[in-house]
Design a protein around this motif. Structure first.
Motif, PDB file in Angstrom:
ATOM      1  N   ALA A 214       0.832  -1.203   0.000  1.00 13.79           N
ATOM      2  CA  ALA A 214       0.000   0.000   0.000  1.00 13.79           C
ATOM      3  C   ALA A 214       0.865   1.251   0.000  1.00 13.79           C
ATOM      4  CB  ALA A 214      -0.919   0.001   1.226  1.00 13.79           C
ATOM      5  N   GLN A 215       2.154   1.106  -0.323  1.00  8.28           N
ATOM      6  CA  GLN A 215       3.085   2.240  -0.270  1.00  8.28           C
ATOM      7  C   GLN A 215       2.648   3.376  -1.189  1.00  8.28           C
ATOM      8  OE1 GLN A 215       5.504   2.242   1.924  1.00  8.28           O
ATOM      9  NE2 GLN A 215       6.477   4.167   1.370  1.00  8.28           N
ATOM     10  N   GLY A 216       2.130   3.055  -2.355  1.00 12.29           N
ATOM     11  CA  GLY A 216       1.649   4.099  -3.261  1.00 12.29           C
ATOM     12  C   GLY A 216       0.490   4.877  -2.668  1.00 12.29           C
ATOM     13  N   GLU A 217      -0.411   4.164  -1.981  1.00 10.45           N
ATOM     14  CA  GLU A 217      -1.546   4.823  -1.335  1.00 10.45           C
ATOM     15  C   GLU A 217      -1.089   5.619  -0.114  1.00 10.45           C
ATOM     16  OE1 GLU A 217      -2.998   2.693  -4.326  1.00 10.45           O
ATOM     17  OE2 GLU A 217      -1.775   1.766  -2.755  1.00 10.45           O
ATOM     18  N   PHE A 218       0.049   5.231   0.479  1.00  7.55           N
ATOM     19  CA  PHE A 218       0.618   6.001   1.575  1.00  7.55           C
ATOM     20  C   PHE A 218       1.116   7.362   1.082  1.00  7.55           C
ATOM     21  CE2 PHE A 218       1.758   3.120   5.379  1.00  7.55           C
ATOM     22  CZ  PHE A 218       0.555   2.429   5.259  1.00  7.55           C
ATOM     23  N   VAL A 219       1.327   7.498  -0.212  1.00  9.60           N
ATOM     24  CA  VAL A 219       1.665   8.794  -0.812  1.00  9.60           C
ATOM     25  C   VAL A 219       0.391   9.526  -1.225  1.00  9.60           C
ATOM     26  CG1 VAL A 219       2.858   9.948  -2.715  1.00  9.60           C
ATOM     27  CG2 VAL A 219       3.912   7.962  -1.603  1.00  9.60           C
ATOM     28  N   MET A 220      -0.568   8.781  -1.754  1.00 10.43           N
ATOM     29  CA  MET A 220      -1.820   9.382  -2.210  1.00 10.43           C
ATOM     30  C   MET A 220      -2.606  10.019  -1.064  1.00 10.43           C
ATOM     31  SD  MET A 220      -5.348   8.586  -2.084  1.00 10.43           S
ATOM     32  CE  MET A 220      -5.433   6.810  -1.923  1.00 10.43           C
ATOM     33  N   LEU A 221      -2.735   9.310   0.044  1.00  9.17           N
ATOM     34  CA  LEU A 221      -3.575   9.790   1.145  1.00  9.17           C
ATOM     35  C   LEU A 221      -3.073  11.123   1.722  1.00  9.17           C
ATOM     36  CD1 LEU A 221      -6.138   8.748   2.514  1.00  9.17           C
ATOM     37  CD2 LEU A 221      -4.700   7.779   4.316  1.00  9.17           C
ATOM     38  N   PRO A 222      -1.771  11.308   1.968  1.00 13.70           N
ATOM     39  CA  PRO A 222      -1.312  12.613   2.451  1.00 13.70           C
ATOM     40  C   PRO A 222      -1.590  13.763   1.489  1.00 13.70           C
ATOM     41  CG  PRO A 222       0.346  10.952   2.907  1.00 13.70           C
ATOM     42  CD  PRO A 222      -0.686  10.307   2.025  1.00 13.70           C
ATOM     43  N   ALA A 223      -1.600  13.472   0.190  1.00  9.71           N
ATOM     44  CA  ALA A 223      -1.915  14.539  -0.772  1.00  9.71           C
ATOM     45  C   ALA A 223      -3.309  15.094  -0.506  1.00  9.71           C
ATOM     46  CB  ALA A 223      -1.806  13.999  -2.198  1.00  9.71           C
ATOM     47  N   PHE A 224      -4.262  14.209  -0.288  1.00  7.27           N
ATOM     48  CA  PHE A 224      -5.632  14.654  -0.005  1.00  7.27           C
ATOM     49  C   PHE A 224      -5.745  15.258   1.391  1.00  7.27           C
ATOM     50  CE2 PHE A 224      -6.502  11.950  -3.642  1.00  7.27           C
ATOM     51  CZ  PHE A 224      -7.509  12.657  -4.297  1.00  7.27           C
ATOM     52  N   ALA A 225      -4.942  14.770   2.324  1.00  7.16           N
ATOM     53  CA  ALA A 225      -4.944  15.361   3.667  1.00  7.16           C
ATOM     54  C   ALA A 225      -4.460  16.804   3.621  1.00  7.16           C
ATOM     55  CB  ALA A 225      -4.069  14.525   4.607  1.00  7.16           C
ATOM     56  N   MET A 226      -3.383  17.057   2.845  1.00  9.67           N
ATOM     57  CA  MET A 226      -2.895  18.427   2.715  1.00  9.67           C
ATOM     58  C   MET A 226      -3.933  19.316   2.050  1.00  9.67           C
ATOM     59  SD  MET A 226       1.225  18.214   1.907  1.00  9.67           S
ATOM     60  CE  MET A 226       1.282  16.667   0.995  1.00  9.67           C
TER      61      MET A 226
ATOM     62  N   SER B 249      -7.982  23.566   2.587  1.00  9.98           N
ATOM     63  CA  SER B 249      -9.362  24.012   2.383  1.00  9.98           C
ATOM     64  C   SER B 249      -9.904  24.737   3.612  1.00  9.98           C
ATOM     65  CB  SER B 249     -10.250  22.812   2.041  1.00  9.98           C
ATOM     66  OG  SER B 249     -10.440  21.976   3.175  1.00  9.98           O
ATOM     67  N   PHE B 250      -9.291  24.489   4.783  1.00 14.61           N
ATOM     68  CA  PHE B 250      -9.686  25.183   6.008  1.00 14.61           C
ATOM     69  C   PHE B 250      -8.841  26.436   6.249  1.00 14.61           C
ATOM     70  CE2 PHE B 250     -11.320  20.894   6.971  1.00 14.61           C
ATOM     71  CZ  PHE B 250     -12.616  21.226   7.347  1.00 14.61           C
ATOM     72  N   GLY B 251      -8.033  26.800   5.257  1.00  6.56           N
ATOM     73  CA  GLY B 251      -7.277  28.042   5.344  1.00  6.56           C
ATOM     74  C   GLY B 251      -5.825  27.904   5.715  1.00  6.56           C
ATOM     75  N   ALA B 252      -5.348  26.692   5.937  1.00  7.85           N
ATOM     76  CA  ALA B 252      -3.939  26.505   6.296  1.00  7.85           C
ATOM     77  C   ALA B 252      -3.063  26.717   5.066  1.00  7.85           C
ATOM     78  CB  ALA B 252      -3.716  25.107   6.855  1.00  7.85           C
ATOM     79  N   PRO B 253      -1.937  27.423   5.207  1.00 10.45           N
ATOM     80  CA  PRO B 253      -1.001  27.532   4.085  1.00 10.45           C
ATOM     81  C   PRO B 253      -0.343  26.178   3.820  1.00 10.45           C
ATOM     82  CG  PRO B 253      -0.074  28.533   6.056  1.00 10.45           C
ATOM     83  CD  PRO B 253      -1.490  28.182   6.381  1.00 10.45           C
ATOM     84  N   LEU B 254       0.311  26.078   2.669  1.00  8.05           N
ATOM     85  CA  LEU B 254       0.897  24.795   2.268  1.00  8.05           C
ATOM     86  C   LEU B 254       1.890  24.278   3.298  1.00  8.05           C
ATOM     87  CD1 LEU B 254       1.277  22.545   0.172  1.00  8.05           C
ATOM     88  CD2 LEU B 254       2.946  24.008  -0.984  1.00  8.05           C
ATOM     89  N   ALA B 255       2.744  25.138   3.825  1.00 11.74           N
ATOM     90  CA  ALA B 255       3.757  24.702   4.785  1.00 11.74           C
ATOM     91  C   ALA B 255       3.118  24.132   6.049  1.00 11.74           C
ATOM     92  CB  ALA B 255       4.682  25.866   5.147  1.00 11.74           C
TER      93      ALA B 255
ATOM     94  N   VAL C 254       3.153  20.210   7.573  1.00 14.96           N
ATOM     95  CA  VAL C 254       3.544  19.837   8.941  1.00 14.96           C
ATOM     96  C   VAL C 254       2.428  19.054   9.632  1.00 14.96           C
ATOM     97  CG1 VAL C 254       4.136  20.750  11.216  1.00 14.96           C
ATOM     98  CG2 VAL C 254       5.151  21.763   9.170  1.00 14.96           C
ATOM     99  N   LEU C 255       1.195  19.537   9.501  1.00 15.94           N
ATOM    100  CA  LEU C 255       0.066  18.843  10.121  1.00 15.94           C
ATOM    101  C   LEU C 255      -0.126  17.454   9.517  1.00 15.94           C
ATOM    102  CD1 LEU C 255      -2.510  21.799  10.315  1.00 15.94           C
ATOM    103  CD2 LEU C 255      -1.220  20.773  12.208  1.00 15.94           C
ATOM    104  N   THR C 256       0.086  17.353   8.213  1.00 12.40           N
ATOM    105  CA  THR C 256      -0.074  16.054   7.553  1.00 12.40           C
ATOM    106  C   THR C 256       0.997  15.073   7.991  1.00 12.40           C
ATOM    107  OG1 THR C 256      -1.083  17.117   5.625  1.00 12.40           O
ATOM    108  CG2 THR C 256      -0.264  14.892   5.319  1.00 12.40           C
ATOM    109  N   VAL C 257       2.222  15.559   8.177  1.00  9.60           N
ATOM    110  CA  VAL C 257       3.284  14.683   8.687  1.00  9.60           C
ATOM    111  C   VAL C 257       2.897  14.134  10.053  1.00  9.60           C
ATOM    112  CG1 VAL C 257       5.652  14.613   9.559  1.00  9.60           C
ATOM    113  CG2 VAL C 257       5.165  15.747   7.389  1.00  9.60           C
ATOM    114  N   ALA C 258       2.379  15.002  10.934  1.00 10.13           N
ATOM    115  CA  ALA C 258       1.979  14.561  12.273  1.00 10.13           C
ATOM    116  C   ALA C 258       0.884  13.496  12.194  1.00 10.13           C
ATOM    117  CB  ALA C 258       1.506  15.760  13.097  1.00 10.13           C
ATOM    118  N   VAL C 259      -0.119  13.735  11.345  1.00  7.76           N
ATOM    119  CA  VAL C 259      -1.209  12.770  11.199  1.00  7.76           C
ATOM    120  C   VAL C 259      -0.703  11.471  10.576  1.00  7.76           C
ATOM    121  CG1 VAL C 259      -3.399  12.311  10.026  1.00  7.76           C
ATOM    122  CG2 VAL C 259      -2.983  14.551  11.053  1.00  7.76           C
TER     123      VAL C 259
END
Length: 291
Positions: A38-50, A55-61, A65-70
């Motif tokens: 599922a390594q490919g999906e481990f890349v796909m899912l963070p893209a949608f998380a970011m 979408s809630f107003g967080a800048p890319l950076a 960081v939040l996606t790494v934590a999650v």
């Protein structure tokens, strides 16, 4: 010659992303004897998380960081505790089957919950072009290559030069001896899963601006990263970089000089040739793993 160099440099950028994903394969194998399909999906899912964080107003950076934590919690800790730990005692095959099932579930979950349509993703690099000896190189390709290679080399340096990194490698070589020496084996294995999750987020940040956020983007990426890991050497972190660059450049050249229809088959062909003549991979070595 100019066209060849153009394709070559573009392939290096793509290959460096494959290398990041391939590094996850090699790390998990070295630390726990785990193969995660599922390594490919481990890349796909963070893209949608970011995208969700932005979408809630967080800048890319901040979204990164939040996606790494999650990801460390969900793709690192939860994946280890919920999938790998219960199945590892039964051998490799149950983990392989479970990870394939997980990849299917993740794809369909994102498709149902988010969208089946490709979503645009902001680039980390400015839209700028460089012309070197007639070869046009985009800032995106250059930045992606430099950053991805730097991450792979930094990970390799961490494993080779730090106490924690050497402890992780000791666990990979001989779990029983590492435990006798006082190394906290479960903690070292978790560190590997956490690093893999962080690398997946970095790969998502680099690959998604070009390929867009799609629920099935992990299928092709995961298979090419797996082939790249085998080509370079499944038990060698530097091999992941070599294998990824070879696949990225080769598929670009094949698409241009043979046919775009053969682009996705190139990694498989190289993989078959390598395992026939050098089963351990180009930089791999024969294992003497003890648990």
């Amino acid at each position: 010659m100019t066209d060849f160099l153009q394709l070559f440099f573009s392939g290096l950028a793509t290959g460096s992303i494959y290398a990041l994903a391939a590094l996850g394969f090699t790390l998990l194998w070295q630390a726990s004897g785990t193969i995660n399909f599922a390594q490919g999906e481990f890349v796909m899912l963070p893209a949608f998380a970011m995208l969700a964080f932005m979408s809630f107003g967080a800048p890319l950076a901040l979204g990164f960081v939040l996606t790494v934590a999650v990801a460390v919690v969900v793709l690192g800790w939860a994946f280890k505790r919920g999938v790998v730990d219960p199945l590892l005692k039964y051998g490799m095959m149950p983990i392989v089957v479970a990870s394939i099932g997980l990849s299917i579930a993740m794809r369909n979950g994102v498709r149902a919950a988010y969208s089946a349509e490709a979503q645009p993703f902001p680039s980390l690099f400015p839209d700028k072009l460089f012309n070197v000896a007639g070869v046009t190189i985009t800032m995106g390709d250059l930045g992606t290559f430099v950053l991805a290679v730097a991450i792979v080399l930094a990970t390799q340096a961490f494993l080779a030069k730090t106490v924690t990194g050497r402890a992780m490698q000791a666990v990979a070589q001989n779990t029983e001896s590492a435990s006798v020496l006082g190394i906290n084996v479960p903690r070292m294995v978790f560190y590997t899963f956490a690093i893999n999750a962080a690398l997946a987020v970095a790969a998502a940040l680099l690959v998604t601006p070009t390929y867009l956020a799609k629920f099935d983007m992990g299928e092709s990426l995961g298979s090419k990263a797996f082939f790249a890991a085998i080509i370079g050497g499944f038990n060698n972190s530097r091999g992941a970089l070599v294998g990824g660059l070879i696949v990225g450049v080769a598929e670009n050249l094949a698409a241009a000089y043979i046919s775009p229809a053969y682009k996705d088959a190139v990694a498989l062909v190289i993989f078959m040739v390598v395992i026939l003549f050098k089963p351990q991979g180009l930089l791999g070595k024969k294992e003497e793993r003890k648990v």
